[in-house]
Write a protein that holds these residues in place. Structure first.
Motif, PDB file in Angstrom:
ATOM      1  N   ARG A 178       0.839  -1.206   0.000  1.00  0.00           N
ATOM      2  CA  ARG A 178       0.000   0.000   0.000  1.00  0.00           C
ATOM      3  C   ARG A 178       0.876   1.259   0.000  1.00  0.00           C
ATOM      4  N   ALA A 179       1.907   1.235   0.815  1.00  0.00           N
ATOM      5  CA  ALA A 179       2.787   2.397   0.945  1.00  0.00           C
ATOM      6  C   ALA A 179       3.639   2.588  -0.303  1.00  0.00           C
ATOM      7  N   THR A 180       4.210   1.499  -0.812  1.00  0.00           N
ATOM      8  CA  THR A 180       5.026   1.591  -2.030  1.00  0.00           C
ATOM      9  C   THR A 180       4.179   2.105  -3.187  1.00  0.00           C
ATOM     10  N   TRP A 181       2.973   1.600  -3.287  1.00  0.00           N
ATOM     11  CA  TRP A 181       2.039   2.004  -4.336  1.00  0.00           C
ATOM     12  C   TRP A 181       1.679   3.479  -4.205  1.00  0.00           C
ATOM     13  N   ALA A 182       1.362   3.901  -2.990  1.00  0.00           N
ATOM     14  CA  ALA A 182       1.010   5.312  -2.761  1.00  0.00           C
ATOM     15  C   ALA A 182       2.176   6.222  -3.130  1.00  0.00           C
TER      16      ALA A 182
ATOM     17  N   ALA B 238      -8.973  -5.734 -11.008  1.00  0.00           N
ATOM     18  CA  ALA B 238      -8.288  -5.804 -12.301  1.00  0.00           C
ATOM     19  C   ALA B 238      -7.987  -4.413 -12.844  1.00  0.00           C
ATOM     20  N   ARG B 239      -8.913  -3.473 -12.645  1.00  0.00           N
ATOM     21  CA  ARG B 239      -8.663  -2.094 -13.086  1.00  0.00           C
ATOM     22  C   ARG B 239      -7.524  -1.466 -12.289  1.00  0.00           C
TER      23      ARG B 239
ATOM     24  N   PRO C 205      -0.248   2.109 -13.996  1.00  0.00           N
ATOM     25  CA  PRO C 205       1.217   2.090 -14.116  1.00  0.00           C
ATOM     26  C   PRO C 205       1.931   2.210 -12.770  1.00  0.00           C
ATOM     27  N   ALA C 206       1.392   3.014 -11.864  1.00  0.00           N
ATOM     28  CA  ALA C 206       2.039   3.186 -10.561  1.00  0.00           C
ATOM     29  C   ALA C 206       2.013   1.890  -9.760  1.00  0.00           C
TER      30      ALA C 206
END
Length: 213
Positions: A16-20, A189-190, A195-196
């Motif tokens: 969650r953090a890496t994605w954010a 899936a969306r 890309p992030a």
């Protein structure tokens, strides 16, 4: 200003953090640890006595809750479209779903994982399966919310989607997907096509593989 340091294990709630960070464009020093870090990286206990991941260190600021870290990174330099500010439409719902993601949805998943995957020899699988059912029943709130919208709040992708989305990603990876409604699988899936998200996942995987090299 030095980079925030994120300690985590690949594919854990720290995703969650890496994605954010990737969504917000925050340059982090990502440090992937072996799992479980408290046993395989005991030096980490001096940094985080809980021994848990993720942990974000940003100067004197230290955070250990994945959803809080995601919110922090999304607003570290001021409010962005990833967060919803007080007074903005769906602010309350944004707070609610962001906290709901961990407290109500991810919690039963972790109990299931402990009793049915990590400690199968302790004879507590029945309890783990009961928590799996709890997880599936608690998805109704997200399912109903997304029945008429693409994202959880304010008609845009936010940290709430990151936090809830991770729980759905985890469900797929630990064998809980059979009870996930089709509409939420489509939502997931969306999210993972972003890309992030792909960058975050690939960064963590690269770190995980480096540990084995």
């Amino acid at each position: 200003m030095s980079k925030p340091i994120l300690y985590t294990c690949a594919r854990s709630r720290g995703l969650r953090a890496t994605w954010a960070a990737e969504e917000a464009g925050v340059d982090i020093d990502l440090r992937i640890l072996p799992f479980p870090p408290r046993y395989l990286a005991p030096e980490y206990m001096a940094i985080n006595p809980l021994g848990t991941v993720p942990m974000l260190v940003d100067g004197e600021t230290q955070l250990t809750e994945s959803c809080a870290i995601a919110q922090y990174l999304a607003t570290r330099g001021g409010y962005t479209d990833l967060a919803i500010a007080p007074g903005e439409r769906d602010y309350g719902e944004y707070c609610d779903f962001t906290y709901h993601a961990d407290a109500t949805i991810t919690f039963p998943q972790t109990v299931y994982m402990r009793f049915c995957l990590f400690e199968k020899d302790k004879g507590l699988q029945e309890a783990g399966l009961a928590y799996a059912k709890w997880f599936h029943k608690r998805l109704i709130k997200v399912e109903q919310r997304l029945a008429t919208r693409q994202y959880l709040c304010a008609d845009r992708f936010t940290v709430a989607d990151i936090c809830v989305g991770y729980a759905l990603i985890l469900a797929q990876s630990v064998g809980l997907d059979d009870g996930v409604p089709e509409s939420l699988k489509e939502y997931r899936a969306r999210l993972i096509e972003r890309p992030a998200y792909r960058r975050a996942y690939e960064r963590e995987e690269a770190g995980r593989l480096a540990l084995k090299a």
